[in-house]
Design an enzyme around this catalytic site. Structure first.
Site: not given
Lengths: 356, 356
Positions: A101, A169, A193
């Site tokens: 990511w 992030d 999440k």
């Protein structure tokens, strides 16, 4: 039917009471006779939902009255890779390269300015978090990824950056542990999440870092516009924001982030103890960087995989396979996963050892 | 409690059986024991949902095997204003300016190239659809908006554009009427009218119009990448796509777009007849451009507003107020709104006339 022990890496388990309330609201929102799916986003009912969700997000991060705004946007972290650069990158930014990511964030930002990779663990397939680096002078911002779902690493400390805004992030560990969040200039997280269903993206931004780039920012990417429009520049992802609000309320009722951190710590200690004790398994990452959210591990003898898979599947465990780029197994233990599910998994691992 | 007659302009009513199935799946998806909100987007269950939704979208537009792909993205039409320009605008594009959304599309595209406003009804507050224009030579594409929710106008015919790809924002009337959709190079639509909950955006694109601009396209905006990744470049808005699939299945069970068009025509004829007959009301738009989706009208005597409002609210009608830029009333009659709801509204209008 008993609900599976859901170790899915995301979208992932949310609290059962959140599912139950959300399910009811799809038929009838609070006795209105209308579904949450058919109400106007300009209705007072939804405006309240949006305000509550934004305010709870700030509250759980202890960022009320500190110059921060919470926004709901769309597109997940992948859209934020681009949006952060659009809004904040004038000349040069620093990135910590800790996984897929982070690497994707770097790729998108490169179209907007110079990117310096300040530190990277790419050479060792991202199995640790780089340390002992310092942030160079003159960066527009420094970007990092707090938790790396694929590899199971998590940043335990963050770089000192008094001058440089720190962008993080936190898609996969937001609301899972207590940090001094006021150290960050901007935090973003896809909902799916610890917050809600896929489709909403939380952005928490310190207002004074905005407005410093010279380019024209498209409306849908413009943080200042989203602040001004209170996250309703256009139709927001109503249901995802609603369920995020329900989950943030559940978090409030259950002691908030610090209580949740204790539970997450207990769950992760349980699984990592077993990984270390059980000679059939090996952890994928360096011990000091192990994630409380995603425990990654492999079988020392890959030929035993089908027997192990059969065991955990018959114990009603779901979603334990590792990401294809790492292989092995990944036990994702997000906020809503009960300790009991980890106990069942650990029992399976112990039982597996005995059968050999 | 009886469900309100929901004339909301969007998010809007969806079929009750869709709400019921979606509600159940938030608790337990097809007997899996897992919520639709907690399953991996890479699970076979969801991959099937995504494929089914994409394939049904093409089927209802009669665009299978004609070089088109259906994609699900995020951000609504407002993000597509930007995405279409990113992917398709090299030098110059033409836009039809028929309302707020068309005007917003023009604003976003201007950052990418020259925009020619081919025709506009802005001077008359967008109360008609411009006609008798021709598409200039040498445009990368021609953009139009098929239905204008705020003003209640709808395009009944589309410009001939053999050479120039025709791009259409069909957010508020997709799947409501039969057209020759193969005349369009790209169609996009936010889900939240006739397709599903806010948060998903449908894009139907003819592949051969892509790949012709020289700029670098960010991943999250890259149609070619989304085609390659089958709309799963990153985590898609799972629930919104799932409910879109349910709604598209409901449309299939009920005769598809042409059967739906008949129903929509009946509903709109009923309300417009009453607007024209009842001396208390006046339609906002030119008759030939009246939308089948959104009927806009005003009271000839504004001082009667509170009495009329009381009447329709007591008839369990929801969402009838007009957009603030037009005022008056707007009866949005999307696919799932039953004829009975329009009958109730017309009865209220008739009754209102008698009480004066």
């Amino acid at each position: 039917m008993e609900r599976p022990h859901n170790f899915s890496a995301g979208p992932c388990i949310l609290p059962l009471e959140v599912f139950e309330k959300a399910s009811q609201s799809v038929i009838d929102l609070d006795g209105s006779g209308l579904s949450i799916l058919e109400i106007s986003h300009r209705s007072s009912a939804f405006v309240e939902v949006m305000e509550k969700a934004r305010s709870l997000a700030l509250e759980h991060l202890n960022l009320q009255n500190k110059g921060y705004k919470a926004l709901f946007m769309q597109g997940g972290a992948s859209m934020q890779f681009l949006t952060t650069a659009y809004n904040l990158l004038e000349k040069k930014a620093g990135y910590l390269d800790t996984g897929t990511w982070a690497s994707n964030a770097i790729k998108e930002a490169k179209n907007f300015g110079e990117i310096e990779i300040v530190a990277s663990s790419k050479e060792s397939n991202y199995n640790f978090i780089p340390k002992n680096y310092s942030i160079p002078q003159g960066l527009d911002y420094m970007h990092c990824t707090s938790n790396n779902t694929i590899y199971g690493t998590q940043m335990k400390s963050f770089p000192d950056s008094d001058e440089t805004p720190l962008i993080c992030d936190m898609s996969s560990d937001i609301f899972s542990r207590d940090l001094d969040f006021s150290r960050f200039g901007l935090i973003y997280a896809g909902a799916q999440k610890n917050m809600g269903p896929a489709g909403a993206t939380l952005v928490v931004v310190k207002e004074d870092i905005l407005g410093k780039v010279s380019r024209t920012i498209p409306s849908m990417m413009d943080y200042k516009l989203f602040i001004k429009k209170e996250s309703m520049f256009n139709t927001p992802p109503v249901f995802s924001v609603y369920v995020s609000m329900l989950t943030l309320e559940w978090l409030s009722r259950n002691g908030g982030v610090s209580a949740q951190e204790k539970k997450n710590r207990a769950k992760s200690e349980l699984i990592y103890s077993e990984i270390d004790r059980n000679s059939l398994f090996e952890g994928f990452t360096g011990k000091e960087d192990r994630s409380m959210m995603n425990a990654t591990f492999t079988l020392n003898d890959e030929s035993l995989a089908s027997r192990f898979d059969e065991l955990w599947k018959s114990a009603n465990i779901n979603g334990l396979h590792g990401h294809r780029s790492v292989g092995g197994y990944r036990a994702s233990m997000y906020n809503a996963l009960p300790l009991e599910s980890v106990e069942v998994l650990v029992d399976v691992m112990k039982h597996f050892e005995k059968t050999l």
